[in-house]
Design an enzyme around this catalytic site. Structure first.
Site, PDB file in Angstrom:
ATOM      1  N   GLU A 216       2.397 -10.102   0.672  1.00  0.00           N
ATOM      2  CA  GLU A 216       2.607  -8.462   0.441  1.00  0.00           C
ATOM      3  C   GLU A 216       4.211  -8.487   0.961  1.00  0.00           C
ATOM      4  O   GLU A 216       4.823  -9.377   1.137  1.00  0.00           O
ATOM      5  CB  GLU A 216       1.814  -7.969   1.693  1.00  0.00           C
ATOM      6  CG  GLU A 216       1.910  -6.484   1.449  1.00  0.00           C
ATOM      7  CD  GLU A 216       0.929  -5.611   2.082  1.00  0.00           C
ATOM      8  OE1 GLU A 216       0.029  -6.026   2.696  1.00  0.00           O
ATOM      9  OE2 GLU A 216       1.071  -4.374   2.093  1.00  0.00           O
TER      10      GLU A 216
ATOM     11  N   ASP B 146       0.696  -1.264   0.047  1.00  0.00           N
ATOM     12  CA  ASP B 146      -0.012  -0.121   0.041  1.00  0.00           C
ATOM     13  C   ASP B 146       0.925   1.289   0.094  1.00  0.00           C
ATOM     14  O   ASP B 146       1.945   1.002   0.085  1.00  0.00           O
ATOM     15  CB  ASP B 146      -1.067   0.089   1.143  1.00  0.00           C
ATOM     16  CG  ASP B 146      -0.126   0.195   2.724  1.00  0.00           C
ATOM     17  OD1 ASP B 146       0.983  -0.502   2.639  1.00  0.00           O
ATOM     18  OD2 ASP B 146      -0.535   0.711   3.404  1.00  0.00           O
TER      19      ASP B 146
ATOM     20  N   ASP C 281       1.727 -17.473  -3.867  1.00  0.00           N
ATOM     21  CA  ASP C 281       2.540 -16.276  -4.925  1.00  0.00           C
ATOM     22  C   ASP C 281       1.448 -15.567  -5.743  1.00  0.00           C
ATOM     23  O   ASP C 281       1.336 -15.989  -6.874  1.00  0.00           O
ATOM     24  CB  ASP C 281       3.594 -16.866  -5.500  1.00  0.00           C
ATOM     25  CG  ASP C 281       4.533 -15.936  -6.415  1.00  0.00           C
ATOM     26  OD1 ASP C 281       4.329 -14.776  -6.030  1.00  0.00           O
ATOM     27  OD2 ASP C 281       5.256 -16.263  -7.362  1.00  0.00           O
TER      28      ASP C 281
ATOM     29  N   HIS D 236       1.973  -8.839  -3.641  1.00  0.00           N
ATOM     30  CA  HIS D 236       0.881  -7.902  -3.252  1.00  0.00           C
ATOM     31  C   HIS D 236       1.564  -6.692  -3.166  1.00  0.00           C
ATOM     32  O   HIS D 236       1.897  -6.000  -2.054  1.00  0.00           O
ATOM     33  CB  HIS D 236       0.155  -8.227  -2.155  1.00  0.00           C
ATOM     34  CG  HIS D 236      -1.045  -7.139  -1.705  1.00  0.00           C
ATOM     35  ND1 HIS D 236      -2.145  -7.166  -2.607  1.00  0.00           N
ATOM     36  CD2 HIS D 236      -1.003  -6.379  -0.864  1.00  0.00           C
ATOM     37  CE1 HIS D 236      -2.948  -6.314  -1.899  1.00  0.00           C
ATOM     38  NE2 HIS D 236      -2.143  -5.686  -0.985  1.00  0.00           N
TER      39      HIS D 236
HETATM   40  O1  9MR Z   1       3.263  -6.299   9.239  1.00  0.00           O
HETATM   41  C1  9MR Z   1       1.746  -5.864   9.920  1.00  0.00           C
HETATM   42  C2  9MR Z   1       1.535  -7.341  10.459  1.00  0.00           C
HETATM   43  O2  9MR Z   1       2.365  -7.289  11.742  1.00  0.00           O
HETATM   44  C3  9MR Z   1       0.136  -6.927  11.082  1.00  0.00           C
HETATM   45  O3  9MR Z   1      -0.231  -8.500  11.494  1.00  0.00           O
HETATM   46  C4  9MR Z   1      -0.796  -6.751  10.015  1.00  0.00           C
HETATM   47  C5  9MR Z   1      -2.283  -6.385  10.367  1.00  0.00           C
HETATM   48  O4  9MR Z   1      -2.185  -5.453  11.093  1.00  0.00           O
HETATM   49  O5  9MR Z   1      -0.383  -5.539   9.434  1.00  0.00           O
HETATM   50  C6  9MR Z   1       1.022  -5.826   8.715  1.00  0.00           C
HETATM   51  O6  9MR Z   1       1.325  -4.439   8.355  1.00  0.00           O
HETATM   52  C7  9MR Z   1       0.722  -3.833   7.191  1.00  0.00           C
HETATM   53  C8  9MR Z   1       0.134  -2.582   7.603  1.00  0.00           C
HETATM   54  O7  9MR Z   1      -0.971  -2.536   8.647  1.00  0.00           O
HETATM   55  C9  9MR Z   1      -0.183  -1.796   6.568  1.00  0.00           C
HETATM   56  N1  9MR Z   1       0.568  -1.557   5.206  1.00  0.00           N
HETATM   57  C10 9MR Z   1       0.861  -3.131   4.907  1.00  0.00           C
HETATM   58  C11 9MR Z   1       1.693  -3.720   6.056  1.00  0.00           C
HETATM   59  C12 9MR Z   1       2.220  -5.183   5.767  1.00  0.00           C
HETATM   60  O8  9MR Z   1       1.186  -6.143   5.323  1.00  0.00           O
END
Ligand code: 9MR
Ligand code: ZN
Length: 570
Positions: free
Chosen positions: A551, A196, A542, A506
């Protein structure tokens, strides 16, 4: 420690733009990838290892699937340089495989190109043994960070493919939360967080900190080049750090407090950075963000001294303003639930660990006795976290404290924390040696676990500065091996490097552009499942839709940059 997770439903998926398929990208067969416009078939090897390569004097292991355990290491000219017998592993609890062998060929120290050939199994992908094998890994991972740049046009060239995005998010960020609708405070630059485009102070600071620790410890980074168009008179690596600092400074509000994040109200569809035009707002000030900012900007003041003293002075001043704010506001400022409803992303965490980190960094920068006292008064309760990420930054505080060359520390605390760090490393090492794929996190699986595997390198690397021992760097090597192909898939989890690397991350820029290949140098989050009965290591998908396991994120990349940097030639 709390791990925050998204509730996922079809509506969420639709609102994230994730139900649409990748336009024109998945046109090759299941065992093919489109490389340079052509579908190439991908060989799945049953001899799984780090296909980038090994350092001559480090541990070298491969995992064989089936066969008798007999194996050879064969050079590219056909010479057998080693013959060995792999050790049968117990049934792997996280993959269910009952026929794995662990082949150790650490004795091979000659440089060159090789394959492991296992009797009754087949061969591995080709790999190198050389002192500089990690240069390419560090270079490509830094290219990954460069590609995350926000607020400027970015050009990346990798293996014949050109990646580009235009300048994006030039309106960051709106001040509605500060009672100033339609006004903005420029919070340009910095890295997009992940797949994102949000920019989050907590995660952005952790990522930068991982990279600054690497910068301080591994001088080889000064020579690393990864295509920065204008490094502004600095080594490219330091300029990349500066780019994140350019943004961070913009997040500090009048009075020293720091806005928690700048994001849209909901996640964008899978569009390019420049097509992401929804308004982005500055979140209210939180004490977590202020503490993380204070800590990492103070660290930067130390790291930049001697390279750019003017910048260092500017960072120092900003960090001190953050510190004054924290002292004047000793209770947590969290923004509350409403805040989490109006901004994207997780990264909501308590502030005690962040404040501890700020105290350690302010002391390291200035020698402030009060800051030292704040750290040491809490240090009695501190335990080193082996597996850590953004929710707990106590380790950063401890590492800064242990590595500082300042007078005044309590020698008992220094000794207790050093011992505690060392004992934890024994656990990590034993876990890696016992795991059939050399994974030092053992059977832990959750969101972003690949980044956590990578971040164990900081524990090893910091300890190595205090108590040098070849075992420390072997620990880092095993973590890198796992991420670069010694895993259930026999594939690299980093785009653009190693055998059959992750191909459909992602990652909005990769989905939105017209290249079949993903942007290079991005570590994907890795397998984990909410289903406790799942074979946890086998659930990586993947596919660009699978943000749970595929992601990318700057904190995972930054940790792996540290790991690769630790193994650069000195
Ligand atoms: O890395 C984050 C992980 O530890 C959490 O469990 C998850 C859900 O809250 O979010 C991950 O971080 C994301 C962030 O909230 C928004 N940008 C993408 C991040 C990677 O997935
Ligand atoms: Zn942007």
């Amino acid at each position: 420690m709390t791990w925050y997770r998204f509730p996922i439903g079809a509506t969420t998926l639709a609102s994230l733009g994730l139900l649409a398929c990748d336009p024109g990208k998945e046109v090759c067969g299941a065992d093919e990838r489109k490389v340079g416009g052509e579908c190439e078939s991908i060989v799945a090897h049953e001899v799984r290892l780090n296909s980038v390569g090994f350092l001559p004097d480090r541990i070298k292991r491969a995992t064989l699937v089936g066969g008798s355990g007999a194996f050879r290491v064969v050079s590219d000219s056909g010479e057998v340089v080693f013959e060995g017998q792999a050790v049968a592993a117990q049934t792997s609890p996280d993959t269910g495989e009952a026929n794995l062998y662990v082949a150790d060929f650490s004795e091979v120290t000659q440089t060159g190109r090789f394959r492991v050939v296992a009797e009754g199994v087949g061969d591995s992908p080709e790999f190198r043994i050389a002192p500089d094998v990690m240069v390419e890994v560090a270079r490509v991972l830094m290219m990954g960070m460069y590609g995350q740049r926000c607020g400027v046009a970015v050009n990346v060239d990798h293996e014949g493919t050109h990646f580009h995005h235009d300048a994006c998010h030039l309106e960051d960020g709106l001040l509605d939360e500060f009672g100033k609708p339609n006004q903005k405070q420029p919070a340009l630059y910095g890295w997009h967080d992940a797949g994102d485009y949000g920019k989050y102070v907590n995660n952005g600071s952790l990522s930068l900190a991982n990279m600054l620790f690497a910068w301080d410890q591994f001088p080889a980074l000064r020579e690393l080049e990864f295509g920065v168009e204008d490094p502004r008179g600095l080594p490219q690596y330091l300029d990349e750090c500066r780019f994140q600092l350019d943004w961070l400074l913009g997040m500090q509000m009048e009075g020293g407090g720091v806005s928690d994040r700048v994001t849209t109200r909901t996640f964008d569809a899978m569009v390019s950075p420049e097509a992401s035009v929804a308004p982005r707002y500055m979140a209210p000030v939180t004490s977590t963000a202020t503490a993380d900012f204070t800590a990492v900007v103070a660290h930067a003041a130390r790291s930049f001294a001697g390279f750019d003293d003017e910048l260092a002075a500017q960072y120092r001043e900003a960090a001190l303003a953050g510190w004054e704010f924290l002292k004047a506001n000793p209770s947590p400022i969290s923004g509350g639930d409403g805040l989490s409803m109006r901004f994207t992303g997780g990264y909501w965490s308590t502030d005690a660990d962040d404040r501890l980190w700020a105290a350690a960094e302010i002391w390291a920068l200035t020698g402030d006795a009060e800051a030292l006292e704040m750290f040491e008064s809490k240090a009695g309760m501190l335990v080193i976290d082996q597996l850590w990420d953004w929710p707990n930054l106590n380790n950063l505080a401890t590492f800064t404290y242990l590595l500082a060359d300042r007078e005044g520390r309590d020698p008992e605390i220094v000794s207790r924390l050093t011992t505690n760090l060392g004992l934890g490393l024994e656990q990590l090492r034993n876990a890696a040696l016992a795991h059939p794929y050399g994974r030092d996190t053992g059977l832990q699986y959750y969101w972003g676990i690949n980044g956590v595997v990578a971040r164990t390198a900081l524990n090893f690397g910091v300890y190595d500065q205090l108590v040098p021992d070849p075992k420390n760097k072997d620990g880092i090597a095993m973590a890198l091996d796992h991420l670069l192909g010694r895993n259930y898939y026999g594939r690299s989890f980093v785009t653009g490097i190693g055998h059959d690397p992750a191909f459909y991350p992602h990652h909005r820029p990769s989905v939105a552009d017209s290249n079949p290949e993903p942007w290079p140098g991005l570590l994907v989050g890795g397998p984990w499942s909410r289903d406790a009965n799942a074979r946890q290591a086998t659930v990586w998908v993947d596919a660009a839709t699978d943000f749970n396991t595929n992601e990318v994120a700057i904190n995972w990349n930054a940790a792996m940059i540290y790991a690769a940097a630790a193994l650069l030639p000195e």
